[in-house]
Design a protein around this motif. Structure first.
Motif, PDB file in Angstrom:
ATOM      1  N   ALA A   1      43.896  46.001  78.614  1.00 47.12           N
ATOM      2  CA  ALA A   1      44.449  44.715  78.191  1.00 47.12           C
ATOM      3  C   ALA A   1      43.626  43.539  78.716  1.00 47.12           C
ATOM      4  O   ALA A   1      43.312  42.611  77.972  1.00 47.12           O
ATOM      5  CB  ALA A   1      45.895  44.577  78.648  1.00 47.12           C
ATOM      6  N   THR A   2      43.279  43.540  79.991  1.00 43.38           N
ATOM      7  CA  THR A   2      42.554  42.390  80.552  1.00 43.38           C
ATOM      8  C   THR A   2      41.375  42.774  81.431  1.00 43.38           C
ATOM      9  O   THR A   2      40.424  42.003  81.549  1.00 43.38           O
ATOM     10  CB  THR A   2      43.497  41.506  81.396  1.00 43.38           C
ATOM     11  N   GLU A   3      41.424  43.942  82.063  1.00 49.07           N
ATOM     12  CA  GLU A   3      40.378  44.269  83.026  1.00 49.07           C
ATOM     13  C   GLU A   3      40.322  45.774  83.232  1.00 49.07           C
ATOM     14  O   GLU A   3      41.336  46.455  83.175  1.00 49.07           O
ATOM     15  CB  GLU A   3      40.683  43.572  84.361  1.00 49.07           C
ATOM     16  N   MET A   4      39.114  46.283  83.491  1.00 45.21           N
ATOM     17  CA  MET A   4      38.944  47.686  83.841  1.00 45.21           C
ATOM     18  C   MET A   4      38.096  47.761  85.101  1.00 45.21           C
ATOM     19  O   MET A   4      37.052  47.097  85.191  1.00 45.21           O
ATOM     20  CB  MET A   4      38.248  48.457  82.721  1.00 45.21           C
ATOM     21  N   THR A   5      38.560  48.512  86.069  1.00 45.23           N
ATOM     22  CA  THR A   5      37.791  48.667  87.304  1.00 45.23           C
ATOM     23  C   THR A   5      37.551  50.141  87.574  1.00 45.23           C
ATOM     24  O   THR A   5      38.342  50.999  87.191  1.00 45.23           O
ATOM     25  CB  THR A   5      38.516  48.047  88.525  1.00 45.23           C
ATOM     26  N   VAL A   6      36.434  50.417  88.249  1.00 43.80           N
ATOM     27  CA  VAL A   6      36.118  51.756  88.723  1.00 43.80           C
ATOM     28  C   VAL A   6      35.975  51.634  90.232  1.00 43.80           C
ATOM     29  O   VAL A   6      35.176  50.831  90.724  1.00 43.80           O
ATOM     30  CB  VAL A   6      34.817  52.296  88.089  1.00 43.80           C
ATOM     31  N   GLU A   7      36.759  52.428  90.960  1.00 43.43           N
ATOM     32  CA  GLU A   7      36.726  52.400  92.422  1.00 43.43           C
ATOM     33  C   GLU A   7      36.326  53.761  92.961  1.00 43.43           C
ATOM     34  O   GLU A   7      36.725  54.789  92.425  1.00 43.43           O
ATOM     35  CB  GLU A   7      38.103  52.050  92.991  1.00 43.43           C
ATOM     36  N   ILE A   8      35.548  53.754  94.040  1.00 38.77           N
ATOM     37  CA  ILE A   8      35.232  54.967  94.779  1.00 38.77           C
ATOM     38  C   ILE A   8      35.395  54.636  96.256  1.00 38.77           C
ATOM     39  O   ILE A   8      34.848  53.647  96.731  1.00 38.77           O
ATOM     40  CB  ILE A   8      33.801  55.468  94.488  1.00 38.77           C
ATOM     41  N   GLY A   9      36.157  55.444  96.943  1.00 36.11           N
ATOM     42  CA  GLY A   9      36.365  55.229  98.376  1.00 36.11           C
ATOM     43  C   GLY A   9      37.001  53.900  98.702  1.00 36.11           C
ATOM     44  O   GLY A   9      36.708  53.320  99.741  1.00 36.11           O
TER      45      GLY A   9
ATOM     46  N   LEU B   1      32.690  48.885  89.787  1.00 40.66           N
ATOM     47  CA  LEU B   1      32.485  48.295  88.469  1.00 40.66           C
ATOM     48  C   LEU B   1      33.745  47.541  88.081  1.00 40.66           C
ATOM     49  O   LEU B   1      34.849  48.064  88.205  1.00 40.66           O
ATOM     50  CB  LEU B   1      32.194  49.396  87.436  1.00 40.66           C
ATOM     51  N   ASP B   2      33.564  46.318  87.622  1.00 42.39           N
ATOM     52  CA  ASP B   2      34.684  45.474  87.194  1.00 42.39           C
ATOM     53  C   ASP B   2      34.298  44.851  85.855  1.00 42.39           C
ATOM     54  O   ASP B   2      33.318  44.116  85.777  1.00 42.39           O
ATOM     55  CB  ASP B   2      34.955  44.399  88.243  1.00 42.39           C
TER      56      ASP B   2
ATOM     57  N   ASN C   1      28.717  46.544  91.525  1.00 41.56           N
ATOM     58  CA  ASN C   1      28.566  46.260  92.954  1.00 41.56           C
ATOM     59  C   ASN C   1      27.799  47.351  93.699  1.00 41.56           C
ATOM     60  O   ASN C   1      28.070  47.621  94.864  1.00 41.56           O
ATOM     61  CB  ASN C   1      29.952  46.073  93.589  1.00 41.56           C
ATOM     62  N   VAL C   2      26.849  47.989  93.020  1.00 42.22           N
ATOM     63  CA  VAL C   2      25.983  49.001  93.634  1.00 42.22           C
ATOM     64  C   VAL C   2      24.586  48.827  93.057  1.00 42.22           C
ATOM     65  O   VAL C   2      24.393  48.154  92.054  1.00 42.22           O
ATOM     66  CB  VAL C   2      26.486  50.447  93.361  1.00 42.22           C
ATOM     67  N   ASP C   3      23.607  49.468  93.687  1.00 40.82           N
ATOM     68  CA  ASP C   3      22.250  49.445  93.148  1.00 40.82           C
ATOM     69  C   ASP C   3      22.248  50.165  91.808  1.00 40.82           C
ATOM     70  O   ASP C   3      23.009  51.113  91.588  1.00 40.82           O
ATOM     71  CB  ASP C   3      21.275  50.132  94.111  1.00 40.82           C
ATOM     72  N   LEU C   4      21.378  49.741  90.909  1.00 40.07           N
ATOM     73  CA  LEU C   4      21.287  50.320  89.575  1.00 40.07           C
ATOM     74  C   LEU C   4      19.909  50.928  89.390  1.00 40.07           C
ATOM     75  O   LEU C   4      18.897  50.276  89.632  1.00 40.07           O
ATOM     76  CB  LEU C   4      21.529  49.234  88.518  1.00 40.07           C
TER      77      LEU C   4
END
Length: 189
Positions: free
Chosen positions: A124-132, A137-138, A147-150
């Motif tokens: 609907a408004t936002e998708m996030t990927v979290e680890i630890g 990713l937002d 928010n990590v090296d690519l």
């Protein structure tokens, strides 16, 4: 006739009362187990009925319009368990092909496993990927933040400008430009 001289109607009625559909009046999702308050028959409200949810999937259905099957374990109406509440008053995602799966919520967000080929996410408004516990990713309609090296193993195609630090790839000047095969200075902001 049964051995006790009664007809089989009482056995049928006992079997029918083992499972019933109940109207959900409240859902308590605060403890280790979800529980519901249900009205199964006129004037018969039961509270703190544990919900038997399968491992790995948890949901909290909107209460307004929710129903749940309840089962009297061992035929004991004081030992009830509820199956996860459903809410047929809300739009269920349908029209799936055989083997497809969709996880959805009350406002239409979806994780759709489609035809063994596509995993589609509708947020609907936002998708996030979290680890630890860290958001890596937002994604919002305004943009994506990583928010990590690519590391890219392949081409990068951009229709807009790309900046590194404060240096534009499309609009940066160079100093020390020399004609011929000379080497210029580094790109300038």
């Amino acid at each position: 006739m049964s051995a006790d001289g009664h007809g089989y109607d009482h056995i049928v009625m006992q079997l029918r009362s083992l499972a019933t559909r109940a109207v959900v009046q409240a859902i308590d999702d605060t403890g280790a187990n979800q529980s519901v308050t249900v009205a199964a028959h006129a004037g018969r409200t039961r509270s703190q009925v544990p919900v038997h949810q399968q491992f790995g999937l948890s949901s909290h259905a909107p209460v307004k319009g929710a129903v749940a099957p309840i089962v009297a374990l061992g035929g004991d109406p004081s030992d009830l368990v509820a199956l996860p509440p459903a809410n047929p008053s809300l739009s269920r995602v349908g029209g799936l092909a055989e083997g497809e799966t969709v996880l959805y919520d009350a406002i239409g967000q979806q994780v759709y496993l489609q035809d063994g080929k596509i995993v589609r996410i509708v947020a609907a408004t936002e998708m996030t990927v979290e680890i630890g516990g860290k958001t890596l990713l937002d994604i919002t309609p305004q943009g994506a933040t990583l928010n990590v090296d690519l590391q890219v193993n392949g081409k990068i195609a951009a229709t807009g400008d790309v900046t590194a630090g404060n240096i534009s790839v499309q609009k940066h000047p160079h100093d020390g430009v020399q004609p011929g095969s000379g080497i210029t200075g580094a790109p300038q902001p």
